[in-house]
Motif scaffolding. Sequence first.
Motif, PDB file in Angstrom:
ATOM      1  N   LEU A 131       0.802  -1.227   0.000  1.00 24.19           N
ATOM      2  CA  LEU A 131       0.000   0.000   0.000  1.00 24.19           C
ATOM      3  C   LEU A 131       0.835   1.276   0.000  1.00 24.19           C
ATOM      4  O   LEU A 131       0.549   2.190  -0.797  1.00 24.19           O
ATOM      5  N   PRO A 132       1.873   1.425   0.837  1.00 21.27           N
ATOM      6  CA  PRO A 132       2.622   2.700   0.828  1.00 21.27           C
ATOM      7  C   PRO A 132       3.193   3.051  -0.540  1.00 21.27           C
ATOM      8  O   PRO A 132       3.075   4.190  -0.992  1.00 21.27           O
ATOM      9  N   ALA A 133       3.827   2.068  -1.203  1.00 21.82           N
ATOM     10  CA  ALA A 133       4.414   2.350  -2.521  1.00 21.82           C
ATOM     11  C   ALA A 133       3.341   2.639  -3.557  1.00 21.82           C
ATOM     12  O   ALA A 133       3.491   3.538  -4.392  1.00 21.82           O
ATOM     13  N   ALA A 134       2.249   1.875  -3.513  1.00 22.83           N
ATOM     14  CA  ALA A 134       1.161   2.104  -4.464  1.00 22.83           C
ATOM     15  C   ALA A 134       0.523   3.467  -4.245  1.00 22.83           C
ATOM     16  O   ALA A 134       0.141   4.151  -5.199  1.00 22.83           O
ATOM     17  N   LEU A 135       0.411   3.875  -2.991  1.00 27.40           N
ATOM     18  CA  LEU A 135      -0.158   5.188  -2.682  1.00 27.40           C
ATOM     19  C   LEU A 135       0.758   6.293  -3.176  1.00 27.40           C
ATOM     20  O   LEU A 135       0.295   7.287  -3.760  1.00 27.40           O
ATOM     21  N   GLY A 136       2.065   6.141  -2.962  1.00 28.51           N
ATOM     22  CA  GLY A 136       3.005   7.129  -3.463  1.00 28.51           C
ATOM     23  C   GLY A 136       2.950   7.254  -4.975  1.00 28.51           C
ATOM     24  O   GLY A 136       3.025   8.354  -5.530  1.00 28.51           O
ATOM     25  N   ALA A 137       2.798   6.100  -5.660  1.00 27.04           N
ATOM     26  CA  ALA A 137       2.689   6.127  -7.118  1.00 27.04           C
ATOM     27  C   ALA A 137       1.413   6.830  -7.553  1.00 27.04           C
ATOM     28  O   ALA A 137       1.413   7.590  -8.535  1.00 27.04           O
ATOM     29  N   SER A 138       0.308   6.586  -6.853  1.00 25.69           N
ATOM     30  CA  SER A 138      -0.956   7.233  -7.206  1.00 25.69           C
ATOM     31  C   SER A 138      -0.892   8.746  -7.016  1.00 25.69           C
ATOM     32  O   SER A 138      -1.470   9.507  -7.784  1.00 25.69           O
ATOM     33  N   LEU A 139      -0.178   9.169  -5.967  1.00 23.10           N
ATOM     34  CA  LEU A 139      -0.070  10.599  -5.678  1.00 23.10           C
ATOM     35  C   LEU A 139       1.085  11.262  -6.427  1.00 23.10           C
ATOM     36  O   LEU A 139       1.170  12.489  -6.477  1.00 23.10           O
ATOM     37  N   ASN A 140       1.995  10.430  -6.963  1.00 20.71           N
ATOM     38  CA  ASN A 140       3.232  10.929  -7.588  1.00 20.71           C
ATOM     39  C   ASN A 140       4.089  11.661  -6.564  1.00 20.71           C
ATOM     40  O   ASN A 140       4.659  12.715  -6.844  1.00 20.71           O
ATOM     41  N   TRP A 141       4.165  11.075  -5.354  1.00 21.62           N
ATOM     42  CA  TRP A 141       4.973  11.611  -4.260  1.00 21.62           C
ATOM     43  C   TRP A 141       6.108  10.640  -3.953  1.00 21.62           C
ATOM     44  O   TRP A 141       5.989   9.433  -4.188  1.00 21.62           O
ATOM     45  N   PRO A 142       7.227  11.128  -3.391  1.00 21.14           N
ATOM     46  CA  PRO A 142       8.280  10.220  -2.939  1.00 21.14           C
ATOM     47  C   PRO A 142       7.792   9.342  -1.788  1.00 21.14           C
ATOM     48  O   PRO A 142       6.913   9.738  -1.019  1.00 21.14           O
ATOM     49  N   VAL A 143       8.380   8.142  -1.686  1.00 21.02           N
ATOM     50  CA  VAL A 143       8.010   7.180  -0.650  1.00 21.02           C
ATOM     51  C   VAL A 143       9.255   6.762   0.116  1.00 21.02           C
ATOM     52  O   VAL A 143      10.278   6.403  -0.477  1.00 21.02           O
ATOM     53  N   LEU A 144       9.174   6.799   1.434  1.00 18.70           N
ATOM     54  CA  LEU A 144      10.221   6.295   2.318  1.00 18.70           C
ATOM     55  C   LEU A 144       9.595   5.209   3.183  1.00 18.70           C
ATOM     56  O   LEU A 144       8.609   5.465   3.877  1.00 18.70           O
ATOM     57  N   GLY A 145      10.161   4.000   3.133  1.00 16.15           N
ATOM     58  CA  GLY A 145       9.505   2.884   3.801  1.00 16.15           C
ATOM     59  C   GLY A 145      10.331   2.248   4.900  1.00 16.15           C
ATOM     60  O   GLY A 145      11.539   2.440   5.008  1.00 16.15           O
ATOM     61  N   VAL A 146       9.641   1.473   5.729  1.00 11.90           N
ATOM     62  CA  VAL A 146      10.222   0.664   6.818  1.00 11.90           C
ATOM     63  C   VAL A 146      11.050   1.549   7.758  1.00 11.90           C
ATOM     64  O   VAL A 146      12.209   1.263   8.066  1.00 11.90           O
ATOM     65  N   VAL A 147      10.437   2.608   8.238  1.00 11.28           N
ATOM     66  CA  VAL A 147      11.134   3.663   8.979  1.00 11.28           C
ATOM     67  C   VAL A 147      11.098   3.381  10.481  1.00 11.28           C
ATOM     68  O   VAL A 147      10.032   3.080  11.037  1.00 11.28           O
ATOM     69  N   HIS A 148      12.265   3.502  11.143  1.00  8.04           N
ATOM     70  CA  HIS A 148      12.282   3.359  12.605  1.00  8.04           C
ATOM     71  C   HIS A 148      12.720   4.644  13.310  1.00  8.04           C
ATOM     72  O   HIS A 148      12.726   4.707  14.539  1.00  8.04           O
ATOM     73  N   GLU A 149      13.100   5.675  12.538  1.00 11.01           N
ATOM     74  CA  GLU A 149      13.335   7.014  13.079  1.00 11.01           C
ATOM     75  C   GLU A 149      12.827   8.020  12.057  1.00 11.01           C
ATOM     76  O   GLU A 149      12.960   7.802  10.847  1.00 11.01           O
ATOM     77  N   ILE A 150      12.256   9.108  12.549  1.00 17.54           N
ATOM     78  CA  ILE A 150      11.737  10.108  11.620  1.00 17.54           C
ATOM     79  C   ILE A 150      11.929  11.500  12.204  1.00 17.54           C
ATOM     80  O   ILE A 150      11.768  11.711  13.423  1.00 17.54           O
ATOM     81  N   GLU A 151      12.320  12.447  11.349  1.00 10.02           N
ATOM     82  CA  GLU A 151      12.462  13.847  11.734  1.00 10.02           C
ATOM     83  C   GLU A 151      11.839  14.695  10.631  1.00 10.02           C
ATOM     84  O   GLU A 151      12.242  14.598   9.468  1.00 10.02           O
ATOM     85  N   VAL A 152      10.859  15.494  11.001  1.00 12.04           N
ATOM     86  CA  VAL A 152      10.110  16.273  10.020  1.00 12.04           C
ATOM     87  C   VAL A 152      10.393  17.757  10.221  1.00 12.04           C
ATOM     88  O   VAL A 152      10.366  18.268  11.345  1.00 12.04           O
TER      89      VAL A 152
END
Length: 262
Positions: A129-150
């Motif tokens: 789903l994450p990759a398919a959603l990114g493709a549908s939106l034409n947005w970059p996808v970062l997966g299997v994340v265990h740390e995040i900084e926004v």
Amino acid sequence: MRVVVCIKHVPDVLSERRIENGRLVRGEDDTLNELDENAVEAAVQVVEDHGGEVIAITMGPEGAEDSAMLALQKGADRAVVVTDDRLAGSDAVGTAHVLAGVINQLATEGPIDLVLTAMASVDGMTSMLPAALGASLNWPVLGVVHEIEVSPQRVEIARSADGFNDRLAAPLPAVVSVTDQLNEPRYPNFKAMKAARSKPLDIWSLDDLTDADLQRWAVGEEGAGTQILSASADSGQRAGRIVNDAGNGGEELANYIREVVK
């Protein structure tokens, strides 16, 4: 910052699952996908740091609003549930098209900065789903994340996959899927549960989605690219074979392996 978190209403992992007519039976002992709790927590923390709102969205059968309500109790500000008989039988790609339609619809009210998902759902376990959603939106996808900084302009993540420890960044808006190592989801107290009852929870059908891109795709069973051909319950753990080693144990083991891998 407006953050969308995708959630899913799934059969409880402790319940007895059944497949009828090639589909997993839903609506019996269903609950919020356990891994989605980490995605909801991550979304709430981002908004606590930067301000804005968290919008939980899901596509599912009747009753999916129960999982949406739990997301509201855990800190989401608003929820949207898309439920429609025409969506029955949708695969991960079809689901992504519908969720992208919801996100594009929400974007007409104001830009969406970030979409968070779990790394997988405990029913399908496709992790598509994450990759398919990114493709549908034409947005970059970062997966299997265990740390995040926004930050206001980008998201930076850490992940461990395929024997590598990666640090990656992408400009916003982006889709990020998180693991259960990212955080410890909060447990809603009575005050949070009471507050959730006054938060917006919208029930949409396909007719409520006006995204032009969505109209080009077939959804439901008609549009599914995958199909369950057969399914049966696992008979459980099988009895092993005990070999008394009389000097030929290695040969017996090799013969056994040869039998089971035929």
